[in-house]
Design a protein around this motif. Structure first.
Motif, PDB file in Angstrom:
ATOM      1  N   HIS A  19     -77.670 -28.906   1.432  1.00 24.78           N
ATOM      2  CA  HIS A  19     -77.319 -30.313   1.262  1.00 24.78           C
ATOM      3  C   HIS A  19     -75.951 -30.443   0.596  1.00 24.78           C
ATOM      4  O   HIS A  19     -75.459 -29.499  -0.043  1.00 24.78           O
ATOM      5  N   SER A  20     -75.361 -31.627   0.722  1.00 25.06           N
ATOM      6  CA  SER A  20     -74.038 -31.847   0.141  1.00 25.06           C
ATOM      7  C   SER A  20     -74.035 -31.727  -1.384  1.00 25.06           C
ATOM      8  O   SER A  20     -72.998 -31.446  -1.986  1.00 25.06           O
ATOM      9  N   VAL A  60     -74.263 -29.659   9.081  1.00 30.16           N
ATOM     10  CA  VAL A  60     -74.292 -29.435   7.633  1.00 30.16           C
ATOM     11  C   VAL A  60     -74.072 -27.941   7.383  1.00 30.16           C
ATOM     12  O   VAL A  60     -74.250 -27.111   8.279  1.00 30.16           O
TER      13      VAL A  60
END
Length: 233
Positions: A19-20, A60
């Motif tokens: 995830h970011s 991602v």
């Protein structure tokens, strides 16, 4: 565009989706996908299926190792590009305009073949207008199933080597879904996707059960079903 790299074998080793904010949504996935196979991921809501597929499509960041024909993919955002990897999400975007415009997106592609493989041909013939059919503002004239199949046709149109499909059969009736899987197999398209439908799982070459971001089991659905049938409807 850079030359196409035909896919013969895709391998994930200790693969994860990042995830970011730096947290791992999925971790330690080991998987081998051979050309022409249908590989499906099944699991409860929140298990990480979408995150895994988005990492595989280069949307991602990923952790671990991803190889294409034995060669490491070190720049996924460049290598996992349209005309090599096609991605279809659960809520695909469509544009106002015609079916052909939505599929081609300004490129020279075989839209007719893509529509046929995506099982959208009959719908267009019934509605009239074919590839020139106006779909309305952001697809308002399309049903959910037609919307998904239009996005699928767009992903397939550049002669995609790998199709990454996040539950694209969710809005399809059983007959259309079975025809879709059969058409993808007939055209030798390699597919990694997610589903919660038994009709799809029984036709897969390989099934991955994802629980809490990790692989709980994998193999043929006939071997997995006694323990995991509650995940499939």
């Amino acid at each position: 565009p850079p030359p196409r790299r035909p896919l013969h074998r895709l391998e994930l080793r200790r693969f994860g989706a990042l995830h970011s904010d730096g947290t791992l949504a999925v971790r330690d996935v080991d998987l081998t996908v051979e050309r022409g196979q249908l590989v499906l991921v099944v699991g409860p809501v929140g298990s990480g299926k979408s995150s895994l597929l988005r990492a595989l499509a280069g949307i991602v960041h990923h952790t671990g190792r991803l190889t294409w024909n034995g060669e490491p993919v070190t720049e996924p955002e460049l290598f996992l590009r349209p005309n090599q990897v096609g991605y279809v999400g659960q809520l695909p975007r469509v544009l106002s305009g015609t079916v052909a415009e939505n599929i081609a997106l300004g490129h020279e592609v075989d839209a007719s073949a893509a529509v046929s493989t995506a099982q959208l041909e009959h719908d267009l013939a019934t509605a009239g207008g074919g590839l020139g059919l106006l779909i309305g503002h952001k697809g308002t004239r399309l049903s959910g199933g037609q919307w998904q199949r239009l996005a699928l046709a767009r992903a397939l149109a550049p002669r995609t080597e790998l199709l990454v499909a996040d539950d694209v059969s969710s809005a399809l009736d059983v007959t259309t879904e079975l025809a879709l899987w059969a058409a993808l197999r007939e055209h030798g398209i390699t597919v990694v996707g997610s589903t919660s439908k038994r009709a799809a799982l029984v036709r897969a070459d390989h099934v991955v059960v994802l629980i809490g971001g990790t692989v709980a089991a994998q193999g043929r659905w006939r071997d997995l079903e006694p323990d995991w049938s509650h995940l499939a409807g």
